[in-house]
Scaffold this motif. Structure first.
Motif, PDB file in Angstrom:
ATOM      1  N   PRO A  71       0.790  -1.229   0.000  1.00 51.24           N
ATOM      2  CA  PRO A  71       0.000   0.000   0.000  1.00 51.24           C
ATOM      3  C   PRO A  71       0.826   1.285   0.000  1.00 51.24           C
ATOM      4  O   PRO A  71       0.461   2.253  -0.686  1.00 51.24           O
ATOM      5  CB  PRO A  71      -0.839  -0.138   1.279  1.00 51.24           C
ATOM      6  CG  PRO A  71      -1.040  -1.616   1.420  1.00 51.24           C
ATOM      7  CD  PRO A  71       0.273  -2.215   0.969  1.00 51.24           C
ATOM      8  N   ALA A  72       1.936   1.305   0.735  1.00 50.29           N
ATOM      9  CA  ALA A  72       2.751   2.518   0.796  1.00 50.29           C
ATOM     10  C   ALA A  72       3.427   2.829  -0.537  1.00 50.29           C
ATOM     11  O   ALA A  72       3.907   3.952  -0.748  1.00 50.29           O
ATOM     12  CB  ALA A  72       3.800   2.392   1.896  1.00 50.29           C
ATOM     13  N   LEU A  74       1.890   2.536  -3.539  1.00 48.66           N
ATOM     14  CA  LEU A  74       0.888   2.872  -4.544  1.00 48.66           C
ATOM     15  C   LEU A  74       1.281   4.158  -5.271  1.00 48.66           C
ATOM     16  O   LEU A  74       1.660   5.146  -4.637  1.00 48.66           O
ATOM     17  CB  LEU A  74      -0.471   3.053  -3.868  1.00 48.66           C
ATOM     18  CG  LEU A  74      -1.625   3.529  -4.758  1.00 48.66           C
ATOM     19  CD1 LEU A  74      -2.007   2.449  -5.765  1.00 48.66           C
ATOM     20  CD2 LEU A  74      -2.824   3.927  -3.913  1.00 48.66           C
ATOM     21  N   VAL A  76      -0.153   7.007  -7.939  1.00 48.80           N
ATOM     22  CA  VAL A  76      -1.325   7.556  -8.613  1.00 48.80           C
ATOM     23  C   VAL A  76      -0.864   8.732  -9.470  1.00 48.80           C
ATOM     24  O   VAL A  76      -0.342   9.721  -8.946  1.00 48.80           O
ATOM     25  CB  VAL A  76      -2.389   8.019  -7.594  1.00 48.80           C
ATOM     26  CG1 VAL A  76      -3.614   8.576  -8.325  1.00 48.80           C
ATOM     27  CG2 VAL A  76      -2.795   6.860  -6.686  1.00 48.80           C
ATOM     28  N   VAL A 175      -7.312   1.880  -6.601  1.00 49.74           N
ATOM     29  CA  VAL A 175      -6.683   2.912  -5.774  1.00 49.74           C
ATOM     30  C   VAL A 175      -7.470   3.104  -4.477  1.00 49.74           C
ATOM     31  O   VAL A 175      -6.894   3.189  -3.384  1.00 49.74           O
ATOM     32  CB  VAL A 175      -6.571   4.241  -6.548  1.00 49.74           C
ATOM     33  CG1 VAL A 175      -6.202   5.390  -5.615  1.00 49.74           C
ATOM     34  CG2 VAL A 175      -5.533   4.111  -7.659  1.00 49.74           C
ATOM     35  N   THR A 176      -8.792   3.171  -4.585  1.00 53.13           N
ATOM     36  CA  THR A 176      -9.622   3.332  -3.396  1.00 53.13           C
ATOM     37  C   THR A 176      -9.459   2.151  -2.456  1.00 53.13           C
ATOM     38  O   THR A 176      -9.337   2.327  -1.230  1.00 53.13           O
ATOM     39  CB  THR A 176     -11.097   3.483  -3.797  1.00 53.13           C
ATOM     40  OG1 THR A 176     -11.237   4.591  -4.695  1.00 53.13           O
ATOM     41  CG2 THR A 176     -11.966   3.720  -2.573  1.00 53.13           C
ATOM     42  N   VAL A 178      -6.861   0.082  -2.179  1.00 54.95           N
ATOM     43  CA  VAL A 178      -5.527   0.073  -1.572  1.00 54.95           C
ATOM     44  C   VAL A 178      -5.431   1.125  -0.465  1.00 54.95           C
ATOM     45  O   VAL A 178      -4.885   0.861   0.613  1.00 54.95           O
ATOM     46  CB  VAL A 178      -4.443   0.293  -2.642  1.00 54.95           C
ATOM     47  CG1 VAL A 178      -3.072   0.486  -1.991  1.00 54.95           C
ATOM     48  CG2 VAL A 178      -4.404  -0.888  -3.601  1.00 54.95           C
ATOM     49  N   ARG A 179      -5.956   2.298  -0.713  1.00 59.31           N
ATOM     50  CA  ARG A 179      -5.909   3.349   0.318  1.00 59.31           C
ATOM     51  C   ARG A 179      -6.708   2.938   1.554  1.00 59.31           C
ATOM     52  O   ARG A 179      -6.315   3.218   2.690  1.00 59.31           O
ATOM     53  CB  ARG A 179      -6.442   4.650  -0.264  1.00 59.31           C
ATOM     54  CG  ARG A 179      -5.475   5.319  -1.243  1.00 59.31           C
ATOM     55  CD  ARG A 179      -6.092   6.549  -1.879  1.00 59.31           C
ATOM     56  NE  ARG A 179      -5.092   7.305  -2.641  1.00 59.31           N
ATOM     57  CZ  ARG A 179      -5.388   8.336  -3.426  1.00 59.31           C
ATOM     58  NH1 ARG A 179      -6.652   8.728  -3.563  1.00 59.31           N
ATOM     59  NH2 ARG A 179      -4.426   8.960  -4.079  1.00 59.31           N
ATOM     60  N   GLN A 180      -7.844   2.272   1.339  1.00 57.35           N
ATOM     61  CA  GLN A 180      -8.657   1.856   2.471  1.00 57.35           C
ATOM     62  C   GLN A 180      -7.966   0.776   3.292  1.00 57.35           C
ATOM     63  O   GLN A 180      -7.900   0.865   4.530  1.00 57.35           O
ATOM     64  CB  GLN A 180     -10.012   1.340   1.985  1.00 57.35           C
ATOM     65  CG  GLN A 180     -10.927   0.861   3.104  1.00 57.35           C
ATOM     66  CD  GLN A 180     -11.385   1.983   4.008  1.00 57.35           C
ATOM     67  OE1 GLN A 180     -12.314   2.713   3.690  1.00 57.35           O
ATOM     68  NE2 GLN A 180     -10.733   2.147   5.154  1.00 57.35           N
ATOM     69  N   GLU A 182      -4.872   0.179   3.513  1.00 54.92           N
ATOM     70  CA  GLU A 182      -3.710   0.756   4.192  1.00 54.92           C
ATOM     71  C   GLU A 182      -4.140   1.400   5.503  1.00 54.92           C
ATOM     72  O   GLU A 182      -3.467   1.253   6.532  1.00 54.92           O
ATOM     73  CB  GLU A 182      -3.018   1.775   3.302  1.00 54.92           C
ATOM     74  CG  GLU A 182      -1.775   2.371   3.950  1.00 54.92           C
ATOM     75  CD  GLU A 182      -1.031   3.344   3.051  1.00 54.92           C
ATOM     76  OE1 GLU A 182       0.182   3.495   3.231  1.00 54.92           O
ATOM     77  OE2 GLU A 182      -1.684   3.954   2.180  1.00 54.92           O
ATOM     78  N   ARG A 183      -5.271   2.101   5.506  1.00 53.41           N
ATOM     79  CA  ARG A 183      -5.760   2.714   6.742  1.00 53.41           C
ATOM     80  C   ARG A 183      -6.118   1.653   7.776  1.00 53.41           C
ATOM     81  O   ARG A 183      -6.051   1.908   8.977  1.00 53.41           O
ATOM     82  CB  ARG A 183      -6.976   3.604   6.437  1.00 53.41           C
ATOM     83  CG  ARG A 183      -6.642   4.834   5.608  1.00 53.41           C
ATOM     84  CD  ARG A 183      -7.749   5.873   5.645  1.00 53.41           C
ATOM     85  NE  ARG A 183      -8.963   5.432   4.964  1.00 53.41           N
ATOM     86  CZ  ARG A 183      -9.184   5.572   3.660  1.00 53.41           C
ATOM     87  NH1 ARG A 183      -8.247   6.087   2.875  1.00 53.41           N
ATOM     88  NH2 ARG A 183     -10.328   5.185   3.125  1.00 53.41           N
ATOM     89  N   GLU A 233     -11.236   9.280   3.869  1.00 53.46           N
ATOM     90  CA  GLU A 233      -9.839   9.543   4.215  1.00 53.46           C
ATOM     91  C   GLU A 233      -9.765  10.683   5.208  1.00 53.46           C
ATOM     92  O   GLU A 233     -10.509  11.660   5.129  1.00 53.46           O
ATOM     93  CB  GLU A 233      -9.041   9.888   2.950  1.00 53.46           C
ATOM     94  CG  GLU A 233      -8.933   8.735   1.976  1.00 53.46           C
ATOM     95  CD  GLU A 233      -7.971   9.048   0.841  1.00 53.46           C
ATOM     96  OE1 GLU A 233      -6.855   9.527   1.146  1.00 53.46           O
ATOM     97  OE2 GLU A 233      -8.316   8.808  -0.314  1.00 53.46           O
TER      98      GLU A 233
END
Length: 237
Positions: A71-72, A74, A76, A175-176, A178-180, A182-183, A233
């Protein structure tokens, strides 16, 4: 001599992933079932099903190297970030899982068939009902524009497939997702096999040995069961 293992359908057990063939890369075993126990046992051991004939046997794979996205890492692009802000997309989790799977199963340009057969669709729908399989949906004007689905175990997400009906919709979904995750503290997204689209988003290849070591470390991590809800986010300001 390395050989393809024939599985006993009565016992959801796999040979070591390291015994998979080099050619075709990662083919490990034939047979078994697509039940909940079989699929969870496969993912826990770095193995996944992949075949294109519902009338034939199930084929199980564990390729080397393995494509993964940390995730870190990624990436974009500015163009994609702009599309995510201005295109009017709405993103959800686990609201249209079956529709995403069917979208992924639809024949692609230049291809008449699909590996996401009706049998495979039913198997992942079962995983979804038990809280292990999840989808990220991208909507435009109330219509499903694209999405991605896969399996969650511990702190790892095993991506299965994605599709789009509108330009960039599958990228927005990934992308959404992966960002989720990661959180939520997930360590990686398994992409299985590399392609240029994934590489541009930051995916890279690691050895099967490293992937299996990460799986072993992941075994004690609690699994976030479904249904999932997309969380906004957090802003630093």
């Amino acid at each position: 001599m390395t050989r393809i293992h024939l599985l006993d359908p009565r016992r959801p057990e796999f040979p070591p992933a390291e015994t998979a063939l080099k050619e075709p890369n990662g083919l490990l075993a034939v047979g078994g079932e697509l039940t909940l126990k079989w699929l969870l046992a496969a993912y826990q051991n770095g193995i996944f099903p992949w075949f294109d004939d519902d009338r034939g046997p199930i084929l199980w794979w564990s390729p080397d190297p393995r494509a993964v996205l940390f995730p870190a890492e990624l990436r974009v692009s500015r163009r994609l970030a702009r599309r995510m802000r201005t295109a009017g997309f709405t993103v959800t989790f686990d609201t249209a899982f079956n529709a995403v799977v069917k979208g992924c199963a639809a024949p692609r340009a230049g291809s008449r068939g699909t590996w996401i057969t009706p049998r495979m669709q039913r198997a992942y729908q079962r995983l979804h009902r038990h809280g292990y399989a999840h989808s990220c949906e991208v909507w435009l004007g109330g219509a499903l524009a694209g999405g991605v689905y896969g399996v969650s175990l511990g702190g790892m997400f095993f991506g299965e497939s994605m599709f789009f009906r509108e330009p960039d919709a599958s990228k927005v979904a990934l992308v959404t997702l992966v960002r989720q995750i990661e959180r939520w503290g997930f360590t990686l997204l398994d992409c299985q096999v590399m392609n240029p689209h994934l590489r541009r988003l930051g995916a890279r290849e690691i050895t099967r040995r490293e992937f299996l070591d990460r799986l072993a470390a992941n075994a004690s991590v609690p699994t976030r069961r479904g249904p999932w809800t997309l969380e906004p986010e957090q802003s630093d300001g």
